[in-house]
Scaffold this motif. Structure first.
Motif, PDB file in Angstrom:
ATOM      1  N   HIS A 116       7.300  10.613  11.350  1.00  0.00           N
ATOM      2  CA  HIS A 116       5.858  10.878  11.412  1.00  0.00           C
ATOM      3  C   HIS A 116       5.634  12.112  12.259  1.00  0.00           C
ATOM      4  O   HIS A 116       6.375  12.373  13.209  1.00  0.00           O
ATOM      5  CB  HIS A 116       5.116   9.689  12.017  1.00  0.00           C
ATOM      6  CG  HIS A 116       5.158   8.462  11.168  1.00  0.00           C
ATOM      7  ND1 HIS A 116       6.292   7.679  11.055  1.00  0.00           N
ATOM      8  CD2 HIS A 116       4.226   7.889  10.372  1.00  0.00           C
ATOM      9  CE1 HIS A 116       6.040   6.681  10.226  1.00  0.00           C
ATOM     10  NE2 HIS A 116       4.799   6.775   9.801  1.00  0.00           N
ATOM     11  N   HIS A 146      -1.133  10.553   0.119  1.00  0.00           N
ATOM     12  CA  HIS A 146      -1.432  10.264   1.517  1.00  0.00           C
ATOM     13  C   HIS A 146      -0.480  11.005   2.450  1.00  0.00           C
ATOM     14  O   HIS A 146       0.018  10.445   3.432  1.00  0.00           O
ATOM     15  CB  HIS A 146      -1.419   8.751   1.772  1.00  0.00           C
ATOM     16  CG  HIS A 146      -2.421   8.011   0.908  1.00  0.00           C
ATOM     17  ND1 HIS A 146      -2.614   6.665   0.981  1.00  0.00           N
ATOM     18  CD2 HIS A 146      -3.290   8.437  -0.026  1.00  0.00           C
ATOM     19  CE1 HIS A 146      -3.551   6.293   0.124  1.00  0.00           C
ATOM     20  NE2 HIS A 146      -3.963   7.368  -0.508  1.00  0.00           N
ATOM     21  N   MET A 205       2.543  12.051   2.357  1.00  0.00           N
ATOM     22  CA  MET A 205       3.954  11.742   2.566  1.00  0.00           C
ATOM     23  C   MET A 205       4.782  12.723   1.752  1.00  0.00           C
ATOM     24  O   MET A 205       4.546  12.914   0.567  1.00  0.00           O
ATOM     25  CB  MET A 205       4.274  10.311   2.152  1.00  0.00           C
ATOM     26  CG  MET A 205       5.762  10.029   2.226  1.00  0.00           C
ATOM     27  SD  MET A 205       6.150   8.282   2.380  1.00  0.00           S
ATOM     28  CE  MET A 205       6.266   8.104   4.144  1.00  0.00           C
ATOM     29  N   GLN A 252      11.539  10.791   4.824  1.00  0.00           N
ATOM     30  CA  GLN A 252      10.236  10.471   4.260  1.00  0.00           C
ATOM     31  C   GLN A 252       9.234  10.664   5.387  1.00  0.00           C
ATOM     32  O   GLN A 252       9.143   9.849   6.305  1.00  0.00           O
ATOM     33  CB  GLN A 252      10.229   9.042   3.715  1.00  0.00           C
ATOM     34  CG  GLN A 252      11.073   8.934   2.442  1.00  0.00           C
ATOM     35  CD  GLN A 252      11.248   7.509   1.975  1.00  0.00           C
ATOM     36  OE1 GLN A 252      12.212   6.840   2.337  1.00  0.00           O
ATOM     37  NE2 GLN A 252      10.332   7.022   1.185  1.00  0.00           N
ATOM     38  N   ARG A 285       5.602  11.217   6.993  1.00  0.00           N
ATOM     39  CA  ARG A 285       4.146  11.036   6.888  1.00  0.00           C
ATOM     40  C   ARG A 285       3.518  11.978   7.912  1.00  0.00           C
ATOM     41  O   ARG A 285       3.756  11.844   9.119  1.00  0.00           O
ATOM     42  CB  ARG A 285       3.759   9.602   7.202  1.00  0.00           C
ATOM     43  CG  ARG A 285       2.270   9.351   7.145  1.00  0.00           C
ATOM     44  CD  ARG A 285       1.779   8.986   5.771  1.00  0.00           C
ATOM     45  NE  ARG A 285       2.324   7.710   5.335  1.00  0.00           N
ATOM     46  CZ  ARG A 285       2.178   7.236   4.096  1.00  0.00           C
ATOM     47  NH1 ARG A 285       1.518   7.910   3.197  1.00  0.00           N
ATOM     48  NH2 ARG A 285       2.706   6.073   3.771  1.00  0.00           N
TER      49      ARG A 285
END
Lengths: 1001, 184, 97
Positions: free
Chosen positions: A170, A253, A255, A279, A281
């Protein structure tokens, strides 16, 4: 050959470190910092591959991710082999083994090159029209041959020997691309106090700055500015820098999927994962993906030695490689003049700069003229010569009205082209952001975003270095602010400016030749030409999406990088509609090809899925049990003694249970503790049965329907106290049932005070079945009387078994006297072993799921999912006795009252089948018919749901669902099988102890 | 014969490797406690704590921990030898209101993961943001690690307690070991 | 992977959720009172909206709660998520535009 084309100075390669590699078995050398492509060029090699369809010799076209031609297979052995890698992105390392693709026997002598001679007969879409006759010939004859001839690389011949990692991450701001715009964006985002991830597909940060030899930024040379900026970002602490990391997909969103290549650039057997999937975000995303130079479309524009002008400059300035001795440059854009000058300074002879524009002007043009380079304005190219390497360019004057004059052949070994630049809008488009056509730029640029995303620099059409930096910084600051960071004051960057560039061309250059006789390639990788696109349009295709599919232009890995704008340019000419109206095709992920391995990640071999094992599993394994998969569980299927096959083992286990006793691991059964003052009412509404009057200490068979009235699950339910039920489900249905019950509890009956807790894994369940079950169990039981009088069939008691707190069920799924002993799971193995040992004198055997299936089928007990298939009602299964008729409602009740569900309808009903020949065991799933002589399609009356050899009956037996079956008992039906028809008699579904006497021992 | 039977740890058959930061825990007393979501219980003497009402937060006492897993749902952890006493005391304290208290001591098992790379290791399979600002000490939640469901509880800046159903432990353990061996 | 705001736990990754079909499909208080046709529609008829769709999700690997959401099926963007029993909040959203 040893790097004859390496320049004496310059570039970011390490001249102190020579690297040895092989290409198609030939030993060559390069330098540290080379790509495979730059090393090949340093050795004078342009020929790098054969084309997809025509097998034409192809050279290195580009210097980056867009490379369509130089696709290679890399790997010293099959376990490390990767096909279709772009030589422009393969980093050189000691011992690298690379091979060219789609050629046989060799790159220079390729027999399938014959396709290049018959090209007139294999235009776009040829496979849609040809090879369709005779029927069957396509799959048997044509397709395998076409597949062998066409295509890219080959699959590795051994399993992937490398491993792959995955990580979720993130951040506040993700910056994609670390060229000048991306670096500036990262600087701003850091200044705004944000957590930043900065990724770039190359081995070094810098993007275009890595080949920037002219400009200075804020008073220092661009390369020094680059290293200082990187140092500043690294010291910030809040930036994660990922090099060799491609952002391949933009998902909803915010990602993004990134692939970080960890070991592909390292020599020898590298340790650790090969790649890592990230991955990410991100609160905000800054796309700084740069731009891709467009080729020009002219006849025979695909010979080895024909290259993008910008790529040639990169090879000279970043890698210190001279891509040829004598160059012709064909251009519609000023930047090619810059490339010409760089090459000229590197010692490459410039034979001509042919500019299709009538009156090229601007900084770079002036510098080229000043340097004395031969500029031919208003000049086009009508063809090229050479086979394995370009030897000449046919240049011809181009009049303002488009007429092409007489060609002159100019000899060269390097032909550079530039049609201008296409912004890399791939990720923006993947994010469903709208693209808009910029007339002035002649390109699609990002419009309104669909995600929290900002676009900076060249990928939105900004080209001047100072503007790119300022744009990147501004977008980074905006992203930081939007992510919740502090305000960042605007910053400008002073650059000693390289002159501005401009121009561009999309479409096919005029060549004045018979269009039918030339091939001008639009998509090199897919071998589609200008003529193919015109053919598609002439055959009536209008949508650019249809043209793309018919011609395959821009498909596969190209995804419009090279071909998109030129294809549109041709379409706009033919259709006489502006590009903005035609629109563009969809850019699909991945941006560049991505390994299957990185998607699989850790999910390989034993970790492919969660394998669930019971507490008794390893005991069964040690006994030689054969296991079967039941949902995620491993269940012991049978326990063969030495020399026994399954049939013999199951027969022995069955006889033992019927004659003495068997022990069975039922731990996988789903268990749900239903607790609360309204527990009974809740079960009343869920199950078909009535629960209110069930006394604590008693069990009942429960049947659960879906709201559509069909059987979903079943299981025995025990009332432990007024407010507590111990519900069991099938093994495979445990999660489904709990989810459904929670759904009704939370959303339909929120007024009920009841709670559900899964206890599947709290309890190990030991089923002890057979006439001697009680005598084996009795010595272990404390705190309960298990005599028949005190504990009849279908009762439950809390007690201790083998010293362990237990819930003891008197229940049978075999038809024999039986118990199911629930003990806390950690104790399951020890209790099991104690009972197993104690039961040996009485003849106790361990049995598996196969025996369990046979025993229950002998009793006509259904298995949900075997006798039911989602269309079976309680009455169909002979279970309507279970329904609490007085209840006003339960899940599925209303549906059972619908027309077609009940009385007066000939539904399929559960019956038994006995074959005329007792030795014949029917196949499960076999169809039943009344008249085997009826010509197809035959009237099918039903099918076999379960079929076994019964050791107890000493014959075969089966269960079936048969239309109106209960009324047909005694009738003969037929099972047509390949080569024979089996006669069967319909019976009731209970084959053994129909009176139920054995349940009591 | 009172409880002389051997307990078998769910990881008993898994070949474990030395990992300074990954530890399989022994037996523990565990309960799933449910109350009406709008019930706000007073401090529970049986646990020595008040049930946390804030979503995804844990409360701890000398003898027990209570983890909020959902509205009206708590996972209670105690020492194994205290489990039956805690259960009896809780039932007595909660008598008179609707509740569900189900023992799940054997349903699941605990792992502790610590060290400077603990969050990174978890992020190999767990899609949550484990930055301290987003997942502070004391936060707990059900979530996933790759294909297994877990309960994740941050017990320290660099320390996590993981609860997982017993049949999923070998999978989780082996994955965490693999991830731990990766260079960062 | 969608980011879904659980009304209890806040924004969480889609992996933790299960989709549970269209929302506000009312099960009759007394199913005996409704016709076969009405019950058939309850069982099988769904609106299949292009645009803002009211649907059910469950934070299955989280707080385990079912809840409702408004999602634009053309963009995958969530307009709102709200608890079971709460009214569909479209009106408020429209007013806020």
């Amino acid at each position: 050959m040893s790097q004859n084309f390496r320049l004496p100075t310059g570039g970011r390669v390490n001249r102190a470190k020579t690297i040895n590699f092989t290409f198609d078995g030939r030993r060559m050398s390069g330098l540290e910092g080379d790509t495979l492509a730059s090393a090949l060029l340093a050795n004078g090699e342009h020929l790098a591959g054969r084309s997809f369809k025509y097998h034409r010799p192809r050279g290195i076209l580009s210097a980056g991710a867009e490379e369509p031609n130089a696709l290679v297979g890399v790997g010293a052995d099959e376990g490390h082999y990767s096909p279709n890698l772009r030589a422009t992105q393969v980093e050189l390392f000691e011992g690298l083994v690379a091979e060219s693709q789609n050629r046989s026997p060799s790159l220079r002598y390729d027999w399938a090159g014959v396709n290049n001679l018959i090209w007139r007969f294999i235009p776009a879409g040829f496979y849609y029209k040809t090879f369709m006759w005779p029927r069957g010939a396509w799959t048997k004859f044509f397709e395998p041959r076409i597949r062998a001839m066409a295509g890219l690389g080959r699959a590795p011949r051994a399993p992937d020997a490398t491993t792959y990692a995955q990580r979720y991450a993130h951040c506040d701001v993700l910056v994609v691309g670390a060229g000048p715009a991306g670096l500036a964006a990262a600087l701003a985002a850091v200044q705004g106090g944000q957590r930043v991830i900065l990724c770039d597909e190359q081995n070094e940060l810098g993007g275009s700055l890595l080949s920037e030899t002219d400009a200075a930024i804020d008073g220092i040379p661009a390369v020094r500015w680059l290293s200082e900026t990187i140092a500043q970002l690294r010291s910030a602490g809040s930036v994660q820098i990922l090099t060799r990391t491609t952002a391949f997909g933009y998902f909803p969103h915010n990602m993004l999927g990134l692939v970080e290549r960890l070991t592909d650039h390292l020599p020898g057997a590298a340790s650790g994962p090969r790649e890592r999937l990230w991955q990410v975000r991100a609160k905000q995303v800054v796309l700084a993906a740069g731009e891709i130079e467009r080729p020009l479309v002219f006849p025979d524009n695909d010979r080895p030695g024909i290259m993008l002008a910008g790529a040639a400059r990169i090879y000279a300035s970043r890698y210190g490689v001279k891509p040829g001795q004598r160059a012709v440059i064909v251009t519609a854009h000023d930047s090619a003049y810059r490339a010409a000058l760089a090459l000229y300074q590197a010692g490459v002879g410039i034979a001509a700069i042919a500019d299709v524009r009538a009156n090229p002007q601007g900084g770079w043009v002036d510098l080229a003229r000043k340097a004395g380079l031969p500029v031919r304005a208003g000049c086009t190219i009508t063809g090229t010569s050479g086979r394995l390497r370009v030897t000449g360019a046919d240049l011809a004057p181009l009049a303002a009205d488009g007429t092409v004059g007489a060609s002159e052949r100019v000899s060269c070994d390097l032909l550079l082209m530039s049609g201008g630049f296409t912004p890399s809008v791939h990720l923006f488009s993947q994010s469903r952001g709208k693209l808009v056509y910029d007339e002035a730029l002649g390109a699609f640029v990002p419009g309104a975003p669909a995600e929290d995303c900002w676009v900076a620099g060249a990928c939105r059409g900004v080209s001047l270095l100072s503007e790119v930096l300022a744009d990147g910084f501004a977008k980074g600051a905006s992203a930081a602010r939007a992510a919740g960071g502090g305000p960042v004051p605007a910053r400008s960057f002073a650059t000693t400016q390289a002159p501005a560039t401009g121009g561009g061309f999309a479409g096919a250059l005029p060549h004045g030749k018979n269009p039918a006789s030339v091939r001008a390639f639009v998509d090199f990788q897919n071998d589609s030409t200008a003529k193919d696109i015109k053919l598609a349009i002439s055959e009536g295709l209008r949508s650019i999406e249809h043209i793309k599919r018919y011609t395959t232009t821009g498909m596969a890995t190209d995804q419009g990088k090279i071909s998109n704008m030129n294809a549109l340019g041709i379409a706009t000419d033919v259709l006489a509609r502006p590009i903005a109206q035609i629109g563009t095709t969809t850019f699909r992920m991945p941006y560049t090809p991505t390994t299957f391995g990185v998607f699989a990640g850790y999910a390989r071999g034993d970790l492919f899925d969660t394998v669930r094992r019971t507490p008794v599993h390893h005991w069964a394994q040690a006994q030689g049990a054969v296991f079967e998969d039941v949902s995620l569980w491993k269940r012991a299927r049978y326990f063969p003694l030495p020399g026994e096959d399954m049939h013999q083992a199951v027969a022995r286990e069955c006889r033992a249970v019927r004659a003495a006793a068997g022990i069975f691991d039922a731990s996988t059964l789903g268990k749900i503790e239903v607790v609360g003052p309204d527990a009974a009412e809740f079960l009343n509404r869920m199950y078909v049965n009535a629960w209110s009057k069930l006394k604590p200490g008693r069990l009942r068979y429960g049947l659960l329907l879906r709201e559509d009235g069909f059987i979903l699950d079943d299981g025995v339910i025990g009332r432990m106290s007024d407010e507590c039920f111990h519900v069991t489900t099938t093994t495979g249905g445990a999660a489904r049932v709990l989810t459904m019950m929670e759904d009704y509890r939370q959303t339909e009956f929120p007024e009920l005070k009841v709670w559900l807790t899964s206890t599947t894994e709290q309890w190990a369940v030991i089923a002890l079945q057979g006439p001697k079950a009680r005598e084996i169990l009795a010595p272990f039981v404390e705190g309960a009387d298990i005599s028949h009088a005190a504990m009849p069939h279908m009762s439950v008691v809390e007690c201790r078994v083998a010293g362990v707190p237990a819930r003891l069920f008197r229940v049978s799924f075999t038809g024999e006297l039986g118990f199911e002993i629930n003990v806390p799971a950690d104790y399951g193995r020890a209790v099991w072993e104690a009972i197993f040992a104690a039961g040996q004198p009485a003849g106790l055997v361990a049995y598996g799921t196969e025996t369990m299936h046979v025993l229950r089928a002998e009793k006509g007990y259904i298995i949900v999912g075997q006798e039911t298939d989602g269309t079976v009602t309680p009455d169909d299964a002979g279970l309507s006795w279970a329904i609490g008729k007085a209840k006003p409602d339960f899940v599925g009740k209303r549906a059972l009252a619908r027309a077609g569900m009940g009385e007066g309808v000939q539904r399929k009903q559960l019956v038994g089948l006995l074959t005329d020949d007792p030795q014949v065991v029917l196949e499960e799933g076999a169809q039943l018919v009344a008249d085997p002589a009826q010509p197809p399609p035959m009237t099918m009356l039903g099918h076999v749901t379960s079929s076994y050899w019964s050791a107890t009956l000493n014959r075969s037996m089966a269960l079936a669902l048969v239309k109106n079956g209960r009324a047909r008992i005694g009738e003969t039906l037929h099972v047509p099988m390949p080569g024979r028809v089996i006669r069967v008699t319909i019976t009731g579904p209970v084959f053994y102890d129909a009176e139920g006497i054995k349940l009591d021992g | 014969m009172a409880e002389t039977m051997a307990r078998l740890h769910p990881l008993a058959a898994v070949k474990t490797v030395a990992d300074a930061h990954l530890l399989a825990q022994g037996p523990m007393g565990r309960f799933s406690l449910r109350l009406a979501a709008n019930a706000a219980p007073a401090p529970l003497g049986a646990l020595g704590l008040s049930l946390p009402l804030a979503p995804c937060r844990a409360a701890q006492s000398e003898t027990a921990a209570a983890l909020w897993l959902g509205p009206g749902e708590w996972l209670l952890l105690t020492a194994p030898e205290r489990a039956s006493a805690v259960e009896a005391a809780l039932r007595a304290e909660l008598a008179g209101q609707a509740f569900s208290l189900v023992e799940i001591s054997h349903r699941q098992t605990g792992l502790s993961l610590s060290g400077p790379r603990a969050a990174q290791r978890l992020n190999a399979g767990c899609p949550l943001d484990l930055d301290l600002a987003s997942f502070p000490v004391g936060m707990c939640t059900r979530t996933v690690f790759a294909k297994a469901e877990i309960v994740l509880w941050r017990t320290g800046v660099e320390a996590f307690h993981i609860e997982v159903w017993r049949s999923f432990v070998p999978y989780l353990w082996e994955l965490l070991v693999i991830v731990g061996a990766e260079t960062s | 992977m969608l980011l879904i705001t659980c009304p209890f736990c806040g924004p969480r990754p889609e992996l933790e959720f299960g989709y549970a079909g269209e929302a506000h499909v009312v099960r009759a208080q007394d199913p005996r009172e409704v016709s076969d046709l009405q019950w058939t529609e309850y069982l099988y008829q769904r609106s299949n909206v292009r645009g803002v769709h009211a649907e059910r999700w469950r934070h299955a690997h989280g707080c385990a709660q079912f809840f409702n959401a408004l999602r634009d099926t053309t963009t995958d963007h969530f307009v709102a998520t709200y608890r079971i029993g709460e009214p569909r909040p479209d009106a408020a959203v429209e007013a806020g535009r």
